[in-house]
Design a protein around this motif. Structure first.
Motif, PDB file in Angstrom:
ATOM      1  N   SER A 168       3.510 -16.385  -4.939  1.00 25.93           N
ATOM      2  CA  SER A 168       2.922 -15.351  -5.787  1.00 25.93           C
ATOM      3  C   SER A 168       4.051 -14.408  -6.207  1.00 25.93           C
ATOM      4  O   SER A 168       5.116 -14.372  -5.570  1.00 25.93           O
ATOM      5  CB  SER A 168       1.828 -14.581  -5.036  1.00 25.93           C
ATOM      6  OG  SER A 168       2.381 -13.722  -4.055  1.00 25.93           O
ATOM      7  N   VAL A 181       1.457 -16.597  -0.389  1.00 27.39           N
ATOM      8  CA  VAL A 181       0.902 -15.311  -0.807  1.00 27.39           C
ATOM      9  C   VAL A 181       1.183 -14.297   0.298  1.00 27.39           C
ATOM     10  O   VAL A 181       1.369 -14.677   1.457  1.00 27.39           O
ATOM     11  CB  VAL A 181      -0.623 -15.398  -1.089  1.00 27.39           C
ATOM     12  CG1 VAL A 181      -0.917 -16.365  -2.234  1.00 27.39           C
ATOM     13  CG2 VAL A 181      -1.424 -15.761   0.147  1.00 27.39           C
ATOM     14  N   GLN A 237       0.832 -15.906  -9.921  1.00 17.77           N
ATOM     15  CA  GLN A 237       1.866 -16.870  -9.552  1.00 17.77           C
ATOM     16  C   GLN A 237       3.210 -16.448 -10.126  1.00 17.77           C
ATOM     17  O   GLN A 237       3.297 -16.010 -11.267  1.00 17.77           O
ATOM     18  CB  GLN A 237       1.492 -18.255 -10.088  1.00 17.77           C
ATOM     19  CG  GLN A 237       2.468 -19.339  -9.706  1.00 17.77           C
ATOM     20  CD  GLN A 237       2.005 -20.705 -10.204  1.00 17.77           C
ATOM     21  OE1 GLN A 237       0.818 -20.988 -10.224  1.00 17.77           O
ATOM     22  NE2 GLN A 237       2.949 -21.528 -10.605  1.00 17.77           N
ATOM     23  N   TYR A 272      -7.898 -16.823  -7.058  1.00 18.96           N
ATOM     24  CA  TYR A 272      -6.640 -16.074  -7.076  1.00 18.96           C
ATOM     25  C   TYR A 272      -6.717 -14.958  -8.114  1.00 18.96           C
ATOM     26  O   TYR A 272      -6.299 -13.840  -7.867  1.00 18.96           O
ATOM     27  CB  TYR A 272      -5.464 -16.990  -7.408  1.00 18.96           C
ATOM     28  CG  TYR A 272      -4.922 -17.809  -6.252  1.00 18.96           C
ATOM     29  CD1 TYR A 272      -5.498 -17.805  -4.997  1.00 18.96           C
ATOM     30  CD2 TYR A 272      -3.796 -18.587  -6.434  1.00 18.96           C
ATOM     31  CE1 TYR A 272      -4.985 -18.559  -3.958  1.00 18.96           C
ATOM     32  CE2 TYR A 272      -3.268 -19.346  -5.396  1.00 18.96           C
ATOM     33  CZ  TYR A 272      -3.868 -19.324  -4.160  1.00 18.96           C
ATOM     34  OH  TYR A 272      -3.341 -20.066  -3.140  1.00 18.96           O
TER      35      TYR A 272
END
Length: 174
Positions: A67, A124, A155, A148
């Motif tokens: 991320s 993450v 991302q 997400y």
């Protein structure tokens, strides 16, 4: 490339066999473990293929998706040992949901298609993981949208990031 595809098909066949036992209600303790391991092998193969390490097949890749928040923190001290202090490796589609999708597959090709479309995994932060929990999305998908996205997890845009070996801390696609 043909050998790579054959190995992926073998792993998909292993998944099909373990799922078949579950469908026939044959209680085998390790079915879930077998499915998870074969899914991991296929995902590793996808990543290794993406970063040009085809000969590694299902072995753990030297690069992973991250991320934006995870990458920002990790890049200040880009070591393998620092990965777990910053966060966890999280499936975009929870394994429980993914297995339910795989149960509908009729053959190995469908299994590979489902995995290719739904098996994004990335590092993450612990806070991002906690947000998934707070939203009740640790093992479920939202009715609409992307879990997400709902949790505010973005991302890192550079693709898989090399986390070990030469080039650590930069995009594997560079």
């Amino acid at each position: 490339m043909e050998k790579l595809e054959n190995e992926q098909l073998i792993q998909a066949k292993i998944i099909m066999l373990a799922l078949d036992q579950n469908n026939r209600e044959i209680p085998m303790e390790v079915n879930y473990t077998i499915i998870r391991a074969a899914v991991g092998n296929i995902i590793n193969t996808f990543v290794n293929n993406q970063i040009g390490d085809d000969i590694k097949f299902g072995l753990k890749p030297r690069a992973r998706l991250m991320s934006k928040s995870f990458f920002k923190r990790w890049s200040t001290l880009p070591t393998v040992s620092n990965l777990t202090s910053i966060g966890i490796y999280e499936h975009k589609t929870p394994m429980k949901v993914l297995i339910n999708m795989l149960l509908k597959a009729e053959n190995e090709i469908e299994i590979l298609m489902i995995l290719r479309e739904n098996c994004l995994i990335m590092w993450v932060t612990h806070e991002e993981d906690q947000e998934l929990s707070r939203l009740g999305l640790k093992s479920d998908m939202p009715e609409a949208g992307d879990r997400y996205q709902l949790a505010g997890i973005e991302q890192y845009p550079g693709g898989p990031v090399i986390f070990k070996g030469v080039g650590r801390g930069r995009s594997a696609n560079q």
